[in-house]
Structures are given as C-alpha cells and as structure tokens.
Motif scaffolding. Structure first.
Motif, PDB file in Angstrom:
ATOM      1  N   THR A 185       0.832  -1.201   0.000  1.00  0.00           N
ATOM      2  CA  THR A 185       0.000   0.000   0.000  1.00  0.00           C
ATOM      3  C   THR A 185       0.867   1.251   0.000  1.00  0.00           C
ATOM      4  O   THR A 185       2.050   1.201   0.335  1.00  0.00           O
ATOM      5  N   ARG A 186       0.247   2.350  -0.381  1.00  0.00           N
ATOM      6  CA  ARG A 186       0.929   3.645  -0.390  1.00  0.00           C
ATOM      7  C   ARG A 186       0.329   4.523   0.699  1.00  0.00           C
ATOM      8  O   ARG A 186      -0.840   4.370   1.051  1.00  0.00           O
ATOM      9  N   THR A 187       1.144   5.446   1.168  1.00  0.00           N
ATOM     10  CA  THR A 187       0.697   6.411   2.170  1.00  0.00           C
ATOM     11  C   THR A 187       0.930   7.814   1.643  1.00  0.00           C
ATOM     12  O   THR A 187       2.013   8.130   1.166  1.00  0.00           O
ATOM     13  N   GLY A 228      -3.016   3.236   3.245  1.00  0.00           N
ATOM     14  CA  GLY A 228      -3.834   2.094   2.868  1.00  0.00           C
ATOM     15  C   GLY A 228      -4.247   2.049   1.406  1.00  0.00           C
ATOM     16  O   GLY A 228      -5.091   1.257   1.017  1.00  0.00           O
ATOM     17  N   PHE A 229      -3.631   2.887   0.567  1.00  0.00           N
ATOM     18  CA  PHE A 229      -3.975   2.893  -0.857  1.00  0.00           C
ATOM     19  C   PHE A 229      -3.294   1.720  -1.551  1.00  0.00           C
ATOM     20  O   PHE A 229      -2.063   1.633  -1.567  1.00  0.00           O
ATOM     21  N   ARG A 230      -4.088   0.817  -2.126  1.00  0.00           N
ATOM     22  CA  ARG A 230      -3.539  -0.326  -2.859  1.00  0.00           C
ATOM     23  C   ARG A 230      -3.021   0.132  -4.228  1.00  0.00           C
ATOM     24  O   ARG A 230      -3.374   1.205  -4.719  1.00  0.00           O
ATOM     25  N   GLN A 244      -5.388   1.438  -6.723  1.00  0.00           N
ATOM     26  CA  GLN A 244      -6.175   2.600  -6.302  1.00  0.00           C
ATOM     27  C   GLN A 244      -5.414   3.901  -6.556  1.00  0.00           C
ATOM     28  O   GLN A 244      -5.460   4.839  -5.775  1.00  0.00           O
ATOM     29  N   GLN A 245      -4.736   3.953  -7.695  1.00  0.00           N
ATOM     30  CA  GLN A 245      -3.949   5.133  -8.072  1.00  0.00           C
ATOM     31  C   GLN A 245      -4.835   6.381  -8.143  1.00  0.00           C
ATOM     32  O   GLN A 245      -4.461   7.442  -7.663  1.00  0.00           O
ATOM     33  N   ALA A 246      -6.010   6.249  -8.720  1.00  0.00           N
ATOM     34  CA  ALA A 246      -6.908   7.410  -8.845  1.00  0.00           C
ATOM     35  C   ALA A 246      -7.344   7.887  -7.463  1.00  0.00           C
ATOM     36  O   ALA A 246      -7.423   9.095  -7.215  1.00  0.00           O
ATOM     37  N   GLY A 259      -6.656  11.481  -5.962  1.00  0.00           N
ATOM     38  CA  GLY A 259      -7.823  12.233  -5.508  1.00  0.00           C
ATOM     39  C   GLY A 259      -7.676  12.650  -4.053  1.00  0.00           C
ATOM     40  O   GLY A 259      -8.025  13.775  -3.677  1.00  0.00           O
ATOM     41  N   ALA A 260      -7.133  11.760  -3.226  1.00  0.00           N
ATOM     42  CA  ALA A 260      -6.918  12.084  -1.809  1.00  0.00           C
ATOM     43  C   ALA A 260      -5.874  13.190  -1.673  1.00  0.00           C
ATOM     44  O   ALA A 260      -6.034  14.095  -0.856  1.00  0.00           O
TER      45      ALA A 260
END
Length: 142
Positions: free
Chosen positions: A8-10, A110-112, A115-117, A121-122
């Motif tokens: 995941t990315r933070t 928690g970005f998989r 879930q790049q978009a 967006g976040a």
C-alpha cells in the motif's frame, strides 16, 4: 491479494501552522469546526466511536465516508479509519509544537496499487481540506 503494508501507499502532507497545538487540536476534534474545513460529521474524540463524514452525493457515490476513531492522544495524535468507495484506509494526524506554532503531519495510508486514482484524488482533496483548516484557524477559533 494481500493487504499488507508493503503493498500500500501512504499520502503524507506536512504543514507548520502559526497557532498553538491547543487551537489546532480543537479544529481537528470539535464537530462544528471539522465541518468548516473538512466535511459534515458526527465525530466524537473517543476511541471506538463510529462516525460518518458526509458530502454531496455524486453519480458514483452516496457521499458517505464511514469512520471509526482509532487513536486520541490530546494535543499529540488523532487517528481514524476512512472507508469509502472500496478504499479501507487510515488517517493519522500528528501534532508537534514548534517555536512559532505547531507542525502538523497528516498521513492517509492504505492505498492499494490498483487505487492510483483514489491516491491522487486524496492528495488533491487533502491539500484543499488543509487549506480550509488554515482559513478556519486564521478565523476566530480561540
């Protein structure tokens, strides 16, 4: 598919505000103030409290973010889950006093990989929200 932290990315955004930790804490934890810079909510700074953020519904989304308070360490850390549109993530605010105010670190984790978009967006959303936080703090929050 694994949901381990390595996959995941933070998103991390850091800002220094020319305000005391107490003033910043109020803006992060008082429902009417949160509504001014983030979203309408039924937040309470109590670990285990389930609450929702609400925005205007959109064609693909009902405008509801389901959350649960995970950490409340007054004037230091606040964390809650952030679950919407298939994203199960965690937001963590860390406050640290500085000579002229408060350093705020916001982590949204928690970005998989798929879930790049949502990640982008976040990033856009949090930059906008934190700009709103600056405006609220510059107002008459005592």
């Amino acid at each position: 598919m694994s949901s381990s932290a390595e996959n995941t990315r933070t998103l991390v955004i850091e800002r220094v505000f020319p305000h005391t930790p107490e003033k910043l804490w109020r803006a992060l934890t008082e429902t009417p103030l949160i509504a001014q810079w983030l979203l309408k909510n039924d937040f309470a700074p109590t670990v285990g409290h389930k609450f929702q953020f609400r925005s205007e519904p959109m064609p693909q989304w009902d405008g509801v973010i389901d959350c649960e308070v995970l950490v409340v360490d007054p004037l230091k850390q606040l964390s809650y889950s952030w679950n919407a549109l298939g994203l199960e993530s965690v937001v963590l605010f860390t406050l640290a006093p500085t000579p002229g105010g408060t350093h705020l670190r916001m982590e949204h984790s928690g970005f998989r990989a798929d879930q790049q978009a949502a990640y982008h967006g976040a990033n856009y959303g949090w930059q906008k929200f934190l700009g709103g936080l600056e405006r609220v703090l510059a107002g008459d929050v005592q």
